[in-house]
Structures are given as structure tokens and as C-alpha cells.
Design a protein around this motif. Structure first.
Motif, PDB file in Angstrom:
ATOM      1  N   ASP A 365       1.501 -25.657 -14.494  1.00  0.00           N
ATOM      2  CA  ASP A 365       0.439 -24.575 -15.180  1.00  0.00           C
ATOM      3  C   ASP A 365       0.445 -23.237 -14.007  1.00  0.00           C
ATOM      4  O   ASP A 365      -0.084 -22.241 -13.907  1.00  0.00           O
ATOM      5  N   ILE A 366       1.286 -23.238 -12.730  1.00  0.00           N
ATOM      6  CA  ILE A 366       0.890 -22.423 -11.702  1.00  0.00           C
ATOM      7  C   ILE A 366       2.390 -21.462 -11.974  1.00  0.00           C
ATOM      8  O   ILE A 366       3.548 -21.857 -11.792  1.00  0.00           O
ATOM      9  N   VAL A 367       2.101 -20.196 -12.131  1.00  0.00           N
ATOM     10  CA  VAL A 367       3.188 -19.402 -12.553  1.00  0.00           C
ATOM     11  C   VAL A 367       3.151 -17.991 -11.573  1.00  0.00           C
ATOM     12  O   VAL A 367       2.305 -17.577 -11.112  1.00  0.00           O
ATOM     13  N   LEU A 368       4.628 -17.917 -11.438  1.00  0.00           N
ATOM     14  CA  LEU A 368       4.800 -16.861 -10.352  1.00  0.00           C
ATOM     15  C   LEU A 368       4.771 -15.525 -10.912  1.00  0.00           C
ATOM     16  O   LEU A 368       5.649 -15.351 -11.823  1.00  0.00           O
ATOM     17  N   GLN A 369       4.204 -14.689 -10.834  1.00  0.00           N
ATOM     18  CA  GLN A 369       4.304 -13.200 -11.145  1.00  0.00           C
ATOM     19  C   GLN A 369       4.264 -12.274 -10.340  1.00  0.00           C
ATOM     20  O   GLN A 369       3.322 -11.853  -9.377  1.00  0.00           O
ATOM     21  N   GLY A 370       5.418 -11.206 -10.271  1.00  0.00           N
ATOM     22  CA  GLY A 370       5.218 -10.089  -9.560  1.00  0.00           C
ATOM     23  C   GLY A 370       5.791 -10.312  -7.993  1.00  0.00           C
ATOM     24  O   GLY A 370       6.169 -11.317  -7.471  1.00  0.00           O
ATOM     25  N   HIS A 371       5.458  -9.300  -7.268  1.00  0.00           N
ATOM     26  CA  HIS A 371       5.648  -9.377  -5.730  1.00  0.00           C
ATOM     27  C   HIS A 371       4.447  -8.993  -4.958  1.00  0.00           C
ATOM     28  O   HIS A 371       3.624  -7.761  -5.458  1.00  0.00           O
ATOM     29  N   ALA A 372       4.066  -9.590  -3.920  1.00  0.00           N
ATOM     30  CA  ALA A 372       3.066  -8.918  -3.016  1.00  0.00           C
ATOM     31  C   ALA A 372       3.173  -8.966  -1.433  1.00  0.00           C
ATOM     32  O   ALA A 372       4.161  -9.835  -0.850  1.00  0.00           O
ATOM     33  N   PHE A 373       2.634  -7.790  -0.769  1.00  0.00           N
ATOM     34  CA  PHE A 373       2.911  -7.719   0.531  1.00  0.00           C
ATOM     35  C   PHE A 373       1.545  -7.625   1.302  1.00  0.00           C
ATOM     36  O   PHE A 373       0.566  -7.232   0.625  1.00  0.00           O
ATOM     37  N   GLU A 374       1.622  -8.109   2.504  1.00  0.00           N
ATOM     38  CA  GLU A 374       0.333  -7.968   3.139  1.00  0.00           C
ATOM     39  C   GLU A 374       0.779  -7.376   4.498  1.00  0.00           C
ATOM     40  O   GLU A 374       1.738  -7.871   5.100  1.00  0.00           O
ATOM     41  N   ALA A 375       0.025  -6.412   5.165  1.00  0.00           N
ATOM     42  CA  ALA A 375       0.351  -5.583   6.318  1.00  0.00           C
ATOM     43  C   ALA A 375      -0.861  -5.750   7.172  1.00  0.00           C
ATOM     44  O   ALA A 375      -1.991  -5.418   6.788  1.00  0.00           O
ATOM     45  N   ARG A 376      -0.764  -6.481   8.266  1.00  0.00           N
ATOM     46  CA  ARG A 376      -2.057  -6.728   9.291  1.00  0.00           C
ATOM     47  C   ARG A 376      -2.041  -5.333  10.024  1.00  0.00           C
ATOM     48  O   ARG A 376      -1.341  -5.016  10.714  1.00  0.00           O
ATOM     49  N   ILE A 377      -3.282  -4.738  10.067  1.00  0.00           N
ATOM     50  CA  ILE A 377      -3.638  -3.605  10.549  1.00  0.00           C
ATOM     51  C   ILE A 377      -4.091  -3.818  12.186  1.00  0.00           C
ATOM     52  O   ILE A 377      -5.212  -4.553  11.785  1.00  0.00           O
ATOM     53  N   TYR A 378      -3.690  -3.714  12.911  1.00  0.00           N
ATOM     54  CA  TYR A 378      -4.190  -4.178  14.467  1.00  0.00           C
ATOM     55  C   TYR A 378      -4.616  -2.849  15.206  1.00  0.00           C
ATOM     56  O   TYR A 378      -3.846  -1.835  15.228  1.00  0.00           O
ATOM     57  N   ALA A 379      -5.519  -3.063  16.130  1.00  0.00           N
ATOM     58  CA  ALA A 379      -5.788  -2.141  17.051  1.00  0.00           C
ATOM     59  C   ALA A 379      -4.943  -2.551  18.239  1.00  0.00           C
ATOM     60  O   ALA A 379      -5.015  -3.185  19.181  1.00  0.00           O
ATOM     61  N   GLU A 380      -3.747  -1.755  18.353  1.00  0.00           N
ATOM     62  CA  GLU A 380      -2.707  -2.075  19.460  1.00  0.00           C
ATOM     63  C   GLU A 380      -1.802  -0.909  19.466  1.00  0.00           C
ATOM     64  O   GLU A 380      -1.823  -0.035  18.669  1.00  0.00           O
ATOM     65  N   ASP A 381      -1.305  -0.952  20.605  1.00  0.00           N
ATOM     66  CA  ASP A 381      -0.050   0.210  20.933  1.00  0.00           C
ATOM     67  C   ASP A 381       1.237  -0.001  20.816  1.00  0.00           C
ATOM     68  O   ASP A 381       1.749  -0.811  21.542  1.00  0.00           O
ATOM     69  N   PRO A 382       1.916  -0.135  19.506  1.00  0.00           N
ATOM     70  CA  PRO A 382       3.429  -0.649  19.505  1.00  0.00           C
ATOM     71  C   PRO A 382       4.298   0.018  20.308  1.00  0.00           C
ATOM     72  O   PRO A 382       5.227  -0.542  20.929  1.00  0.00           O
TER      73      PRO A 382
END
Length: 713
Positions: A365-382
Motif C-alpha cells: 500500500d506504500i506508494v512512492l510519488q514525486g521527489h522531495a528535498f530537505e535543506a537544513r538551515i544552520y546558524a554557521e559561517d560556511p
């Protein structure tokens, strides 16, 4: 024709996902009437920040009351405000608050909570806490303590997985922890090797030794961090797979022996062995590999009789061979991308399975649909090796959330990112019908995420998500070092057109203040009540000095009668006009530069002008007068200073020691990370100002050097 078919496929995907989520709502309505019978009407969330808020949102949807616990530093935090009840459990240090099991258990009893949700981090994978909940008759929303114990000790988990037929990478997981034994096994396995804390997680207690020469130094560093983070400095040694992918599978088990997988996430792009951007499903992974990954993960879960949400992590080589790395016996930070592609609410699943229900969906019953991204927003200095920072969120605006855009956060404008905890500000999660569409939406949303008050990694995330190799899906754990030059380009001078817009924003802001003064003033003819550029003994032209980085840019401004301006920078002349207006809670600048119209968000704070455009941002300073600049300088030329507030963990030098540039002076622990302070120059140590265990504020002089003149004598 191809475009029409593509559009139709996109609409079909969207319709299928909406239908799937509608079915989920119908199931929820059906289940909502029964959960009360399972004795979970109130839960305590033994955590803070965005995950506490995340759990509370689902609890509220399900009609379950939530109890928050908080440290003194979090008294006014978002998760406290969201909860139905909240209790203070101690001072800011987590050992005295969020890790204090007895205090949390006491709150659970006082509040009459039937269950405890541990979130992630803190006590979420603590065997003793899970057992304590069981002893006290309180439901632990997580796996049984035996699964936490078996999977929490990496050497044990590898043995269990190997016996269960799950592929594992070559390594040493033995009990002999002597330097000689570990060094000998590293030599046998072959360099480079990975040194990992057996109770590790989140990149803590993890080091790479590229050669025998550096093995002992890396071993000591891993042990030190493991002891601090997990109170156990035992390590294991593994063969380091060059440029691997980090692919993990979301699994879920119930108390009836069922277990399913909800597909994979790719979390390969990392800094300091910690994830920064995640996506689901994994790019380039074909259905057959996906099936084998999922089945291996379920096999791993069943081997320890797993219950609840868990993640089985694998490393994957360039040929899509995969090997078990570890199992996280909790809800992962990046769980939202799985929810987005499956139309599920994993926190709801957790509560229902903890209450004794079966898994809501079976595997078919578990169907994969589309695509997702997660971006972690940090308090940091790259640009400073991703150094984390703390401070106030003076200005915070986000993209508008909708069905396909989620903002998981525990802070609001005006809140402070505390030095005592993780520096993550938020998680930006987006979904679209395919990877390229999701990537476009991610970048578009990142441009709309505007923060003022501390350094963030938003610009870096934009650079990363726009890199051609990332767009192509060619990701691996060495992605950032391999593409360092492209991801950290040399900063170019701000275009003169943008400098003019900053000047315009400053002038119009000044005009607004002047007009407000005029409206309240009795003397309408005062020269201070005019905003036309005309003043007593002042001509129609004025000079503004702006700061582009460290460079002063002079802008000659001429006021025109009809309200426009002529601006000159060096030998370039611009005709400028515009206005400031409000839209929602934000202030915007609409400007015309030589006939080109542009809209940008405008924030002016202290001595800085911030402009946020649809395609980027600019930060323009106002020079500080010379008589103040000496006072504001914090750079200590004669020694080493603390890059941020933290605790001195280890001191390597003493007065009289000679050091070379780059030699380690001390180790600091700040915002859950270990930072080695190195000598900025060669010389002789004059004084060490902090002992081990002491707290040092940002910019405090840690180590002083003998003056060069005195040294030469």
C-alpha cells in the motif's frame, strides 16, 4: 506533444498524491475515535526546538495534549508557547536539563502524561531511559530498549546484521581497545580507515585516518569527543570507502511482528560528517536496487524485533553495492522528505503503533510519488569552515508554506539561537513531481528565506543546489571538498547598480523619518524637516560612503526636482528613482536604475543595509567613524582568541612552550561540536588564560604570545 504528455503525467502524479493524502485523512478520522481507548491522551515531549514543535503539531491534529519540558535558556521558546503545559527542568546545560532522566520522569508523573516522545538526540536512543519509562508504566514512543542497546553499540549491531545476512563493510568491532590493537587492525584493513565511536551518531566521535602517521592523533580526538557526547570512548575501525554515497532506508515496525520500508533517502552531501541536504528517493537508484535496499532494511529491523520509526543507514559505492553502516533507533531529522513522497505522517504512525495499533499501511500500500528535498538551515559561517554561531534572529521571513512546502522550525523572529544547543534554525522541505522540478522549487524557496542577525548557510545551500554535478545527481560524501573551489568562489565586488539601490534605500528610509519628524514638528519650515536634499549651506549634491566588504565605495548623489536621483560611482552615472512600501510584515524597495525596474526586500539594521533579490542578496555596510573603530575591534594580534562562546575541553600548551603556526593550542566544545584552536603564528607562549573545563566567551583571548620585540631580545 511531448510537453502535453509531460504535463498530463505531472497532473496525474499530483492527483495521485492528493488522493493518497485524502485517503490518509479518512483513515485518520476513523482512527481518531479509537485512540483514546489506547490510553494515550497526553504525551510529554522530552526535547526542544523544531522536533518538539513538529511532534506537537501532529498531537494537536490527533486531539492529544502535549507537555513540554524546557531549560532556563528556553523559557520563552516556541515549543514552550505551543504546548498545552510546560515545566522547567533545570539550567541551560543539557546534562542538567534535557538529559536529566529523573527530572523528566517526575514531570511526566506530575502532568499525568501516558507516554513520552523523545524526538531525536538527547534521550532518544538512551537504553536506560527507555527502561525507566517501562518501569514507571509510561509508554516510551520508540523501540524496545533491547533494540536500542543492540543497535546503539556499533560492534554489536554489525555482528547482528552479519548474522542476519545484511551486507556489512570490513572492519574491527572487538573489545580490545588498546592503541596497539586498534593500530594493528587499521594496518590490516588498509588505510584510509574510519574511526567511529561504538555508541556514536550524528557525526560525533567519528574521524578519518588517512595514514598510520596520523592514526593515533585521530584516535585520541575521536575518543575525546565520544566520551563527551556518549560517556563511552570505545571505538571501532572500518575500511573507509572512497567517495561513497550515504543512503538510508526508513523502516517502521509494530508490536504485531509487522515491518515495512518507506523507501530510501540520499544524505550524501555533508560537512564535518553531518548532513546538510537530503532528498528522497535517491537519485539514479533503479527500482531493483531500491527493492533490495528496502528488503535488507526490513531484514535488519526484524533481526532486533524493531517497533516504531527507525532508519537503517548504508554506504553505497559507485556500482550501487551497499553495506550496513548503522541503525538509528529513532525518528530522523530528515523524516519529512519520506513523508512528502509517501503522503504519510510518521509521528502519527509512532503514536498509533506505541498505543498498540498495527502499522497503518502494509508494504504493497506504500506508494512512492514525486521527489522531495530537505535543506537544513544552520546558524554557521560556511566561509569559516562552517563554524557555528549564536545570536538573535533580528529579521526572519520565510517562503509561504503550502501542501508542497514545509518549514520545520522551533524559532521565530526575535528569538535567539542559543550557544548551548544545536545551531540548526530550520528545515526547508519541498516536493514536486520529479527531481528537477523539486530542485527548482528548493532554490526558489531558499531565495525567499531571509535572515538577518547572524551568519547562515543559505547562500551556500543555493550554491550547492545549483552546482551542475548536484543537478545531475552525482552526489557522494566527498562532494563539498571535491567541488570546494566552485562552491566557495572568490567574492566579487558588488555591482554598482546594487550599490545605488542600497544608497536609494538609505535615502528613502531617511526621507520617511524626516517626513515623520515634519508631521510632528511645529516648525514646518525647519531645514531638518526637508527631505529634498536642500539644507542651509548644503548644496543639492551629497556624498554617501558605503562599505562593500572592506572596500569603501563613494556615491555622489544629486537630488532632482521631480524626486529622482542622479548617482555617480567612479566614472559611472546612474539615474535612480523608487519607493519603499510594505507587503505583509516586510519592507520592500522598488527601484528603477537607468530604466531597469527591480523589487527587493529591504532591511536596515545598525550599520548595515540588507537587500534580498529574487536571484540573490547583498549586504552593504556603513563605515564606522575612526574614533569608534578602535573600540569595536576585537582582533587580538598577539595571540589566539575564542571563535565563539564555549567550554575549554583540553589544553595542549603552557607558558614557555614554543609552537609553530598551525600547532594545536586547545580544544573547545561549543554548540555540540569540537573545535581545535591552532596557533595563528609561530612563537613562544606567554600565558594560557583558561583552564580545562572553563567557559570562554566569544573573542576572549585564550592564549597570549610573547611580544616579538621582547622575544628578539
Amino acid at each position: 506533444m511531448a510537453l502535453v504528455l509531460a504535463a498530463q503525467r505531472g497532473r496525474c502524479c499530483l492527483w495521485a498524491l492528493r488522493r493518497q493524502r485524502w485517503n490518509q485523512v479518512q483513515r485518520f478520522v476513523k482512527w481518531a475515535s479509537t485512540i483514546g481507548g489506547h490510553n494515550i491522551g497526553k504525551i510529554l515531549i522530552a526535547n526542544r526546538g523544531e522536533i518538539a514543535c513538529r511532534v506537537m503539531r501532529t498531537a494537536k491534529k490527533m486531539g492529544v495534549k502535549s507537555v513540554a519540558v524546557y531549560s532556563e535558556a528556553d523559557r520563552n521558546s516556541m515549543h514552550v508557547a505551543m504546548a498545552d503545559e510546560a515545566y522547567c527542568i533545570g539550567p541551560a546545560p543539557s546534562q542538567q536539563s534535557y538529559l536529566a532522566m529523573e527530572k523528566i520522569m517526575q514531570v511526566a508523573k506530575v502532568s499525568a502524561a501516558q507516554a513520552i516522545h523523545p524526538g531525536y538526540g538527547f534521550l532518544s536512543e538512551n537504553t536506560e531511559f527507555a527502561e525507566l519509562c517501562k518501569q514507571e508504566g509510561i509508554i516510551f514512543i520508540g523501540p524496545p530498549s533491547s533494540a536500542i542497546r543492540d543497535m546503539g553499540i556499533k560492534s554489536t549491531s554489525k555482528a547482528i546484521m552479519s548474522a542476519a545476512g545484511v551486507p556489512v563493510v570490513e572492519g574491527y568491532h572487538g573489545e580490545d581497545q588498546s592503541d596497539e590493537c586498534l593500530k594493528e587492525h587499521a594496518k590490516r584493513i588498509g588505510y584510509p580507515v574510519m574511526i567511529k565511536a561504538v555508541r556514536g551518531g550524528g557525526g560525533k566521535g567519528m574521524r578519518i585516518a588517512h595514514s598510520e602517521k596520523e592514526f593515533l592523533d585521530q584516535l585520541e580526538s575521536a575518543r575525546r569527543e565520544a566520551k563527551k557526547s556518549f560517556n563511552d570512548d570505545a571505538v571501532l575501525i572500518e575500511k573507509f570507502v572512497d567517495n561513497p554515497r550515504h543512503v538510508e532506508v526508513q523502516v517502521f515496525g509494530d508490536q504485531h511482528g509487522n515491518a515495512v520500508y518507506l523507501f530510501e533517502r540520499d544524505c550524501s552531501v555533508q560537512r564535518r560528517h553531518q548532513k546538510i541536504i537530503e532528498e528522497a528517493p535517491g537519485p539514479g537508484i533503479n527500482p531493483e536496487v531500491r527493492r533490495r535496499l528496502g528488503e535488507a532494511a526490513v531484514k535488519a529491523a526484524k533481526a532486533v524485533n524493531y517497533v516504531g520509526a527507525g532508519t537503517v543507514e548504508f554506504i553505497m559505492d559507485s556500482k550501487h553495492n551497499f553495506y550496513f553502516m548503522e541503525m538509528n533507533t529513532r525518528l530522523q531529522v530528515e523524516h519529512p522528505v519520506t513523508e512528502m513522497i509517501t503522503g504519510t505522517d510518521l509521528v502519527e504512525w509512532q503514536l498509533r503503533v506505541a498505543a498498540g495499533e498495527k502499522i497503518p499501511l502494509m508494504q504493497e500500500d506504500i506508494v512512492l510519488q514525486g521527489h522531495a528535498f530537505e535543506a537544513r538551515i544552520y546558524a554557521e559561517d560556511p566561509n569559516n569552515n562552517f563554524m557555528p554561531g549564536a545570536g538573535p534572529l533580528l529579521h526572519l521571513t520565510t517562503p509561504p508554506p503550502d501542501s508542497f512546502t514545509r518549514i520545520e522550525t522551533g524559532v521565530r523572529q526575535g528569538d535567539e539561537v542559543s550557544v548551548h544547543y544545536d545551531p540548526m534554525i530550520a528545515k526547508l522541505v519541498v516536493w514536486a513531481e520529479d527531481r528537477q522540478a523539486a530542485l527548482r522549487k528548493l532554490r526558489y524557496s531558499l531565495h525567499q528565506y531571509n535572515i538577518v542577525g547572524l551568519s547562515t548557510n543559505i547562500d551556500f545551500l543555493l550554491s550547492l543546489s545549483g552546482h551542475p554535478q548536484f543537478e545531475a545527481g552525482n552526489v557522494h560524501t566527498n562532494f563539498i571538498p571535491q567541488h570546494h573551489d566552485e562552491l566557495f568562489p572568490t567574492k566579487k565586488a558588488t555591482p554598482h547598480e546594487v550599490m545605488c539601490q542600497a544608497a536609494l534605500g538609505l535615502i528613502l528610509k531617511e526621507k520617511m523619518l524626516t517626513d515623520a519628524f515634519r508631521d510632528q514638528s511645529d516648525d514646518k519650515f525647519s531645514p531638518f524637516a526637508s527631505s529634498t536634499g536642500r539644507r542651509i549651506n548644503i548644496c543639492y549634491t551629497r556624498k554617501l560612503s558605503l562599505l562593500d566588504g572592506e572596500n569603501i565605495v563613494d556615491v555622489a548623489v544629486s537630488y532632482n526636482q521631480e524626486g529622482s536621483y542622479k548617482m555617480q560611482i567612479q566614472d559611472e552615472t546612474f539615474l535612480i528613482s523608487g519607493e519603499i512600501f510594505n507587503e505583509g510584515d516586510s519592507v520592500y524597495l522598488r527601484s528603477s536604475v537607468n530604466g531597469t525596474v527591480c523589487k527587493s526586500k529591504l532591511v536596515i539594521l545598525d550599520n548595515t543595509i540588507y537587500l534580498f533579490f529574487p536571484e540573490g542578496s547583498a549586504q552593504i555596510g556603513l563605515p564606522v567613524p575612526k574614533y569608534l573603530s578602535a573600540v569595536s575591534s576585537v582582533v587580538m594580534q598577539s595571540g589566539a582568541v575564542a571563535p565563539m562562546t564555549g567550554t575549554v575541553e583540553k589544553v595542549f600548551v603552557k607558558a614557555g612552550d614554543k609552537v609553530k603556526i598551525g600547532d594545536p593550542l586547545m580544544v573547545m566544545i561549543a554548540m555540540k561540536m569540537e573545535h581545535t584552536i591552532r596557533a595563528p603564528k609561530a612563537g613562544v607562549i606567554k600565558k594560557v588564560n583558561f583552564q580545562e573545563g572553563a567557559q570562554a566567551n566569544r573573542h576572549a583571548p585564550l592564549v597570549e604570545f610573547v611580544d616579538e620585540e621582547a622575544e628578539s631580545k
